[in-house]
Design a protein around this motif. Structure first.
Motif, PDB file in Angstrom:
ATOM      1  N   PRO A   1     -31.266 132.885   4.803  1.00 12.68           N
ATOM      2  CA  PRO A   1     -31.700 131.513   5.090  1.00 12.68           C
ATOM      3  C   PRO A   1     -30.572 130.499   5.139  1.00 12.68           C
ATOM      4  O   PRO A   1     -30.621 129.563   5.943  1.00 12.68           O
ATOM      5  CB  PRO A   1     -32.695 131.220   3.965  1.00 12.68           C
ATOM      6  N   TYR A   2     -29.539 130.653   4.293  1.00 14.94           N
ATOM      7  CA  TYR A   2     -28.451 129.676   4.341  1.00 14.94           C
ATOM      8  C   TYR A   2     -27.708 129.775   5.669  1.00 14.94           C
ATOM      9  O   TYR A   2     -27.471 128.764   6.341  1.00 14.94           O
ATOM     10  CB  TYR A   2     -27.484 129.886   3.174  1.00 14.94           C
ATOM     11  N   ARG A   3     -27.363 131.002   6.070  1.00 21.00           N
ATOM     12  CA  ARG A   3     -26.651 131.165   7.333  1.00 21.00           C
ATOM     13  C   ARG A   3     -27.512 130.724   8.508  1.00 21.00           C
ATOM     14  O   ARG A   3     -27.029 130.159   9.499  1.00 21.00           O
ATOM     15  CB  ARG A   3     -26.202 132.626   7.506  1.00 21.00           C
ATOM     16  N   SER A   4     -28.813 131.001   8.419  1.00 19.14           N
ATOM     17  CA  SER A   4     -29.725 130.581   9.476  1.00 19.14           C
ATOM     18  C   SER A   4     -29.701 129.069   9.625  1.00 19.14           C
ATOM     19  O   SER A   4     -29.688 128.543  10.742  1.00 19.14           O
ATOM     20  CB  SER A   4     -31.147 131.049   9.136  1.00 19.14           C
ATOM     21  N   LEU A   5     -29.642 128.376   8.488  1.00 14.51           N
ATOM     22  CA  LEU A   5     -29.648 126.908   8.518  1.00 14.51           C
ATOM     23  C   LEU A   5     -28.348 126.355   9.107  1.00 14.51           C
ATOM     24  O   LEU A   5     -28.367 125.533  10.020  1.00 14.51           O
ATOM     25  CB  LEU A   5     -29.855 126.389   7.094  1.00 14.51           C
ATOM     26  N   VAL A   6     -27.217 126.836   8.611  1.00 13.26           N
ATOM     27  CA  VAL A   6     -25.942 126.258   9.053  1.00 13.26           C
ATOM     28  C   VAL A   6     -25.566 126.714  10.460  1.00 13.26           C
ATOM     29  O   VAL A   6     -24.778 126.050  11.136  1.00 13.26           O
ATOM     30  CB  VAL A   6     -24.805 126.588   8.054  1.00 13.26           C
ATOM     31  N   ASN A   7     -26.119 127.852  10.915  1.00 10.69           N
ATOM     32  CA  ASN A   7     -25.844 128.313  12.269  1.00 10.69           C
ATOM     33  C   ASN A   7     -26.802 127.700  13.289  1.00 10.69           C
ATOM     34  O   ASN A   7     -26.727 128.016  14.484  1.00 10.69           O
ATOM     35  CB  ASN A   7     -25.932 129.837  12.342  1.00 10.69           C
ATOM     36  N   GLY A   8     -27.718 126.867  12.804  1.00 11.08           N
ATOM     37  CA  GLY A   8     -28.634 126.207  13.723  1.00 11.08           C
ATOM     38  C   GLY A   8     -29.795 127.060  14.182  1.00 11.08           C
ATOM     39  O   GLY A   8     -30.468 126.720  15.156  1.00 11.08           O
ATOM     40  N   HIS A   9     -30.048 128.167  13.469  1.00 12.18           N
ATOM     41  CA  HIS A   9     -31.168 129.018  13.845  1.00 12.18           C
ATOM     42  C   HIS A   9     -32.466 128.603  13.152  1.00 12.18           C
ATOM     43  O   HIS A   9     -33.512 129.234  13.349  1.00 12.18           O
ATOM     44  CB  HIS A   9     -30.846 130.488  13.508  1.00 12.18           C
ATOM     45  N   SER A  10     -32.384 127.636  12.285  1.00 12.05           N
ATOM     46  CA  SER A  10     -33.573 127.043  11.678  1.00 12.05           C
ATOM     47  C   SER A  10     -33.244 125.589  11.372  1.00 12.05           C
ATOM     48  O   SER A  10     -32.070 125.199  11.301  1.00 12.05           O
ATOM     49  CB  SER A  10     -33.992 127.799  10.406  1.00 12.05           C
ATOM     50  N   ASP A  11     -34.274 124.785  11.196  1.00 12.63           N
ATOM     51  CA  ASP A  11     -34.078 123.365  10.898  1.00 12.63           C
ATOM     52  C   ASP A  11     -34.180 123.092   9.401  1.00 12.63           C
ATOM     53  O   ASP A  11     -33.506 122.203   8.876  1.00 12.63           O
ATOM     54  CB  ASP A  11     -35.127 122.527  11.637  1.00 12.63           C
ATOM     55  N   ILE A  12     -35.052 123.812   8.740  1.00 12.39           N
ATOM     56  CA  ILE A  12     -35.262 123.682   7.301  1.00 12.39           C
ATOM     57  C   ILE A  12     -35.363 125.095   6.740  1.00 12.39           C
ATOM     58  O   ILE A  12     -35.959 125.972   7.362  1.00 12.39           O
ATOM     59  CB  ILE A  12     -36.545 122.876   6.994  1.00 12.39           C
ATOM     60  N   SER A  13     -34.755 125.309   5.574  1.00  8.15           N
ATOM     61  CA  SER A  13     -34.791 126.640   4.963  1.00  8.15           C
ATOM     62  C   SER A  13     -35.158 126.524   3.501  1.00  8.15           C
ATOM     63  O   SER A  13     -34.982 125.474   2.871  1.00  8.15           O
ATOM     64  CB  SER A  13     -33.441 127.351   5.086  1.00  8.15           C
ATOM     65  N   ASN A  14     -35.632 127.632   2.968  1.00  9.43           N
ATOM     66  CA  ASN A  14     -35.911 127.756   1.542  1.00  9.43           C
ATOM     67  C   ASN A  14     -34.694 128.386   0.889  1.00  9.43           C
ATOM     68  O   ASN A  14     -34.322 129.516   1.227  1.00  9.43           O
ATOM     69  CB  ASN A  14     -37.160 128.627   1.344  1.00  9.43           C
ATOM     70  N   LEU A  15     -34.034 127.660  -0.003  1.00 11.93           N
ATOM     71  CA  LEU A  15     -32.799 128.139  -0.634  1.00 11.93           C
ATOM     72  C   LEU A  15     -32.875 127.978  -2.144  1.00 11.93           C
ATOM     73  O   LEU A  15     -33.646 127.171  -2.663  1.00 11.93           O
ATOM     74  CB  LEU A  15     -31.591 127.335  -0.148  1.00 11.93           C
ATOM     75  N   ASN A  16     -32.009 128.735  -2.825  1.00 13.50           N
ATOM     76  CA  ASN A  16     -31.789 128.490  -4.245  1.00 13.50           C
ATOM     77  C   ASN A  16     -30.961 127.222  -4.421  1.00 13.50           C
ATOM     78  O   ASN A  16     -30.057 126.946  -3.627  1.00 13.50           O
ATOM     79  CB  ASN A  16     -31.024 129.651  -4.882  1.00 13.50           C
ATOM     80  N   LEU A  17     -31.233 126.497  -5.504  1.00  9.93           N
ATOM     81  CA  LEU A  17     -30.430 125.318  -5.817  1.00  9.93           C
ATOM     82  C   LEU A  17     -28.960 125.693  -5.976  1.00  9.93           C
ATOM     83  O   LEU A  17     -28.062 124.998  -5.502  1.00  9.93           O
ATOM     84  CB  LEU A  17     -30.963 124.655  -7.092  1.00  9.93           C
ATOM     85  N   MET A  18     -28.705 126.817  -6.642  1.00 10.66           N
ATOM     86  CA  MET A  18     -27.316 127.229  -6.881  1.00 10.66           C
ATOM     87  C   MET A  18     -26.585 127.466  -5.563  1.00 10.66           C
ATOM     88  O   MET A  18     -25.418 127.081  -5.405  1.00 10.66           O
ATOM     89  CB  MET A  18     -27.271 128.494  -7.744  1.00 10.66           C
TER      90      MET A  18
END
Length: 343
Positions: A89-106
């Protein structure tokens, strides 16, 4: 951004409405979306939401927000995308493959200064769920007994939290990279494994193990109560679409309130997603998961979705002390909403 936390009265009303009205539904029913006044998708704002993991009750709020039309009535056309190791999910978010992601706070704090700046829209889980679990033996009765043990830890980012815990406490354990199966523990190839109490612990119990014969170390009880699941987007997307982010957040939180007030209906929907994705679907297991998520989402019923400064400071202090980040992250930049102070 106003209105991130739904009124407590609404929560209590929905939870109260569930009492005595929900008859058990042993068989999953086909998913049927709520009847919403017709509105062409071309008039809705599209949002791609990437889950942290594969479809399961961990994300029940977003499913119910979609099923009940909470997104649509706020002018949003939300597409829920499966996450997991194939779609981090983090890579998906920063690569523009998603607009909002579910991530850990850490994860979000760790990468704040090294990648695109991340914004927390809502803190869904208000408690960490990570445990170390093993079979109880005379050599494994206390947390100090971790020294010298073989501990299965998930590969890559999902296991970072546990690796940090072991390093932080200087436990001399042998780390064995594992995937998502519990088989290595069941077959005695490892002494313990990391697990989520809402998921893998129940999968172990379903094999016939009694909880009294297992040893569990809740990392929250040992100084690592770092809250996990949250809604995140990039600062760029947030800056361009603040109102849409607010509406997405509000609808997702309403979905969670609805899901927890209507567990049997929600389980039907969750199982529908699992079967459509051809994933193993077990109602008892998903019910266990939803029950545990209830404790995390409603830990502070008057502040659902709120990122508490103390929780933020805790993870930041650990990451700074351990050298995982070199400079602090500003809370108001990370969580740039109209803050509603918790009573």
């Amino acid at each position: 951004m106003a209105g991130l936390c739904l009124p407590l009265a609404m929560l209590l009303l929905l939870l109260a409405s569930a009492c005595g009205q929900e008859a058990p539904q042993p068989q999953p029913q086909p998913r049927v979306q709520a009847e919403i006044p017709s509105q062409g998708n071309e008039d809705l704002f599209p949002i791609r939401y990437r889950l942290k993991w594969l479809h399961q009750a961990q994300f029940a709020g977003s499913y119910m927000a979609l099923e009940k039309g909470f997104y649509q009535k706020r002018g949003l056309d939300v597409q829920i995308l499966s996450g997991g190791s194939d779609f981090p999910p983090y890579r998906s978010l920063v690569n523009g493959h998603s607009d909002i992601s579910n991530l850990n706070l850490m994860t979000a704090v760790k990468y704040y200064h090294t990648g695109p700046e991340i914004v927390n829209l809502a803190q869904i889980s208000q408690k960490n769920s990570t445990i170390l679990v093993g079979k109880k033996t005379p050599r494994l009765l206390s947390i100090e007994d971790l020294n010298g043990k073989k501990i299965g830890i998930w590969r890559d980012e999902p296991g970072e939290y546990v690796r940090l815990f072991l390093e932080y406490n200087q436990y001399d354990a042998q780390i064995v990279p594992v995937d998502w199966s519990v088989n290595l523990l069941l077959n005695n190839a490892i002494d313990l494994m990391n697990a989520m109490d809402y998921n893998e612990l129940h999968r172990i119990l379903m094999t016939g193990w009694d909880e009294k014969d297992l040893i569990q170390f809740d990392l929250s009880d040992h100084g690592f109560d770092i809250v996990d699941d949250g809604l995140y987007t990039t600062k760029e997307f947030y800056g361009q679409h603040p109102e849409e982010c607010a509406r997405f957040t509000e609808a997702t939180l309403e979905g969670w309130i609805y899901a927890l007030a209507h567990p049997e209906e929600t389980l039907d929907v969750v199982l529908g997603y699992l079967r459509e994705a051809h994933l193993p679907a077990n109602r008892a297991h998903q019910a266990w998961m939803l029950g545990h998520m209830r404790d995390r989402v409603l830990r502070y019923p008057d502040a659902i979705g709120y990122l508490h400064p103390d929780d933020f400071d805790k993870v930041q202090a650990i990451l700074l002390e351990h050298g995982w980040i070199s400079q602090p992250v500003d809370y108001k930049s990370f969580y740039p909403h109209e803050i509603r102070k918790k009573n």
